[in-house]
Motif scaffolding. Structure first.
Motif, short mmCIF file in Angstrom:
data_model
loop_
_atom_site.label_atom_id
_atom_site.label_comp_id
_atom_site.label_asym_id
_atom_site.label_seq_id
_atom_site.Cartn_x
_atom_site.Cartn_y
_atom_site.Cartn_z
N GLU A 90 0.86 -1.18 0.00
CA GLU A 90 0.00 0.00 0.00
C GLU A 90 0.89 1.23 0.00
O GLU A 90 1.90 1.28 0.71
CB GLU A 90 -0.91 0.03 1.22
CG GLU A 90 -1.99 -1.04 1.20
CD GLU A 90 -2.95 -0.87 2.35
OE1 GLU A 90 -3.95 -0.12 2.19
OE2 GLU A 90 -2.71 -1.47 3.40
N VAL A 91 0.51 2.21 -0.81
CA VAL A 91 1.30 3.42 -0.97
C VAL A 91 0.39 4.62 -0.78
O VAL A 91 -0.67 4.70 -1.41
CB VAL A 91 1.97 3.48 -2.35
CG1 VAL A 91 2.84 4.73 -2.47
CG2 VAL A 91 2.82 2.23 -2.61
N TRP A 92 0.81 5.55 0.07
CA TRP A 92 0.10 6.80 0.26
C TRP A 92 0.97 7.92 -0.32
O TRP A 92 2.10 8.14 0.12
CB TRP A 92 -0.15 7.08 1.73
CG TRP A 92 -1.21 6.23 2.37
CD1 TRP A 92 -2.51 6.59 2.63
CD2 TRP A 92 -1.07 4.89 2.86
NE1 TRP A 92 -3.18 5.56 3.24
CE2 TRP A 92 -2.32 4.50 3.39
CE3 TRP A 92 -0.01 3.97 2.88
CZ2 TRP A 92 -2.54 3.25 3.96
CZ3 TRP A 92 -0.23 2.71 3.43
CH2 TRP A 92 -1.48 2.36 3.96
N VAL A 93 0.45 8.61 -1.31
CA VAL A 93 1.19 9.67 -2.00
C VAL A 93 0.61 11.02 -1.58
O VAL A 93 -0.62 11.22 -1.60
CB VAL A 93 1.09 9.50 -3.54
CG1 VAL A 93 1.81 10.64 -4.24
CG2 VAL A 93 1.67 8.16 -3.96
N ALA A 94 1.49 11.94 -1.19
CA ALA A 94 1.03 13.26 -0.76
C ALA A 94 0.28 13.94 -1.90
O ALA A 94 0.77 13.98 -3.04
CB ALA A 94 2.22 14.11 -0.33
N ALA A 95 -0.91 14.47 -1.60
CA ALA A 95 -1.72 15.13 -2.62
C ALA A 95 -1.00 16.36 -3.18
O ALA A 95 -1.14 16.68 -4.36
CB ALA A 95 -3.07 15.52 -2.04
N ARG A 96 -0.22 17.05 -2.33
CA ARG A 96 0.57 18.19 -2.78
C ARG A 96 2.05 17.82 -2.60
O ARG A 96 2.50 17.56 -1.50
CB ARG A 96 0.23 19.43 -1.96
CG ARG A 96 -1.24 19.82 -2.04
CD ARG A 96 -1.55 21.04 -1.18
NE ARG A 96 -0.91 22.23 -1.72
CZ ARG A 96 -1.06 23.44 -1.17
NH1 ARG A 96 -1.79 23.60 -0.08
NH2 ARG A 96 -0.47 24.49 -1.73
N GLY A 97 2.75 17.77 -3.68
CA GLY A 97 4.16 17.41 -3.65
C GLY A 97 4.45 16.10 -4.34
O GLY A 97 5.55 15.90 -4.87
N GLY A 98 3.50 15.17 -4.33
CA GLY A 98 3.65 13.94 -5.08
C GLY A 98 4.65 12.95 -4.52
O GLY A 98 4.96 11.95 -5.16
N TYR A 99 5.17 13.17 -3.32
CA TYR A 99 6.14 12.24 -2.74
C TYR A 99 5.41 11.12 -1.98
O TYR A 99 4.25 11.26 -1.57
CB TYR A 99 7.09 12.97 -1.80
CG TYR A 99 6.41 13.77 -0.72
CD1 TYR A 99 6.06 13.20 0.49
CD2 TYR A 99 6.11 15.13 -0.92
CE1 TYR A 99 5.42 13.94 1.48
CE2 TYR A 99 5.48 15.87 0.06
CZ TYR A 99 5.13 15.27 1.26
OH TYR A 99 4.51 16.01 2.23
N VAL A 100 6.08 9.99 -1.81
CA VAL A 100 5.52 8.89 -1.03
C VAL A 100 5.56 9.29 0.44
O VAL A 100 6.62 9.49 1.03
CB VAL A 100 6.31 7.58 -1.24
CG1 VAL A 100 5.76 6.48 -0.33
CG2 VAL A 100 6.23 7.14 -2.70
N ALA A 101 4.37 9.40 1.05
CA ALA A 101 4.29 9.80 2.46
C ALA A 101 4.28 8.58 3.37
O ALA A 101 4.71 8.67 4.53
CB ALA A 101 3.03 10.62 2.69
N ALA A 147 4.49 -2.67 3.00
CA ALA A 147 4.71 -3.69 1.97
C ALA A 147 5.15 -5.00 2.60
O ALA A 147 5.84 -5.01 3.63
CB ALA A 147 5.76 -3.21 0.97
N THR A 148 4.75 -6.10 1.95
CA THR A 148 5.25 -7.42 2.31
C THR A 148 5.79 -8.09 1.06
O THR A 148 5.37 -7.78 -0.07
CB THR A 148 4.14 -8.30 2.92
OG1 THR A 148 3.08 -8.46 1.96
CG2 THR A 148 3.60 -7.69 4.20
#
Length: 354
Positions: free
Chosen positions: A209-220, A224-225
């Motif tokens: 699962e990946v959460w990407v910052a809505a502003r900035g586009g970086y992985v927040a 992972a397994t």
């Protein structure tokens, strides 16, 4: 300043050697002391996967690397935790990376241990302060060593942020929805994605699962397994499961980054220290100050740390010498003003007396 490995005494060049301090350096680069390694911090718990993917036109992320987009932040702290469980051993790895872009500082801590090689446990700290790089290593046997050197290239001190930084092409990521991460630095709007395979290189199965910052586009945030066989640390054919938790925190907050305690101990560096060199029992650097201010600083700060002055400051051929002692250790501080008289060269030499 405490060093322990008997191999840590070696020669380090410094500008004052050219004016007759070669003999002093030869004596200086010999002493090492012991300092216990810090205990391993408790790992954060792995969060379960509570969401189910949905079909959405916003699915797909393309090529993803954990450090993409972080340069747009003024400062941040990123924590990466990995647990490996296999038939042969269990391992834990923790990496904390702090960066403040305004003053070009970085602090990275890496702790690793496993049940197969407990004697090789290490706690490694790397700090970049402007044009100086510090590296401190704490081993499982209690030995601590430190070295520092000036940087010619500002990027050369960067450690690889995380073992699995490059997540690869996540075009198959499925959009879950918009979510807000509640961080100590404040609420962070993100877009949540799920990948139904391993994103950790070389493993055949897994999910992430990946959460990407809505502003900035970086992985927040990343959870992972990975299962099966794949490369892990020095084991090219590890058989088992990897569980990873990664999260950005302290976004655009005040972060103070200092040299590792093992490098300087109770021997202070002046503000704005540059071109720092640490080798064995020698510390050398330059600071934007005057000779008078430097003498006052070391007289005051060494006394505040329990060092006693053994004689009044002596100036000879442009070099001012201050001598201190504490707990069977002598500290000699050599100060020399540069030609423009607004930069002072500082050399600190520690020697055991008992």
């Amino acid at each position: 300043m405490k060093q322990t490995s008997p191999r840590c005494a070696y020669y380090a060049a410094w500008p004052l050697a050219a004016i007759g301090l070669v003999a002093v350096l030869a004596v200086a680069l010999t002493a090492c002391q012991n300092q216990p390694a810090p205990s391993t911090p408790a790992l954060y718990p792995t969060v379960a996967y509570p969401y189910q993917p949905t079909n959405s036109p916003t699915s797909g992320l393309g090529q993803v690397t954990l450090d993409d987009g972080l340069a747009s932040l003024g400062s941040y702290r990123a924590t990466f935790i990995l647990t490996a469980t296999g038939s042969a051993f269990t391992a834990h790895a923790l990496m904390i990376n702090e960066q403040v872009h305004a003053n070009n500082t970085q602090h990275t801590t890496y702790i690793y241990s496993d049940t197969a090689q407990l004697k090789n446990y290490q706690n490694i700290e790397q700090v970049r302060l402007g044009n100086s790089s510090f590296l401190s290593i704490h081993n499982s046997d209690g030995a601590t060593s430190c070295m520092a050197h000036p940087l010619r290239d500002q990027g050369q001190a960067d450690m690889t942020p995380f073992s699995y930084s490059d997540l690869g092409d996540l075009s198959d990521a499925k959009y879950v929805g918009e979510e807000t991460l509640e961080l100590p630095s404040g609420a962070l709007p993100t877009r949540h994605y799920m990948v139904e395979r391993s994103v950790l290189s070389g493993f055949s199965a897994g999910r992430a699962e990946v959460w990407v910052a809505a502003r900035g586009g970086y992985v927040a945030k990343l959870q992972a397994t990975a299962n099966g066989r794949g490369p892990f640390q020095a084991y090219p054919d590890f058989d088992g499961q990897l569980v990873v938790h990664y999260q950005i925190n302290h976004i655009n907050q005040s972060i103070s980054i200092q040299p590792p305690a093992a490098c300087t101990g109770d021997t202070p560096l002046m503000a704005g220290a540059e071109q720092v060199t640490i080798a064995g029992n020698l510390i050398a650097y330059q600071a934007p100050t005057t000779l008078e201010v430097a003498v006052e600083f070391y007289t005051r700060e060494m006394s505040a740390r329990g060092w006693k002055t053994t004689q009044e400051p002596v100036t000879d051929q442009g070099i001012t010498t201050l001598n201190f002692e504490r707990d069977q250790t002598n500290a000699t501080v050599l100060l020399m003003a540069a030609s423009q008289r607004t930069i002072v060269q500082v050399m600190i030499i520690l020697a055991q007396t008992g």
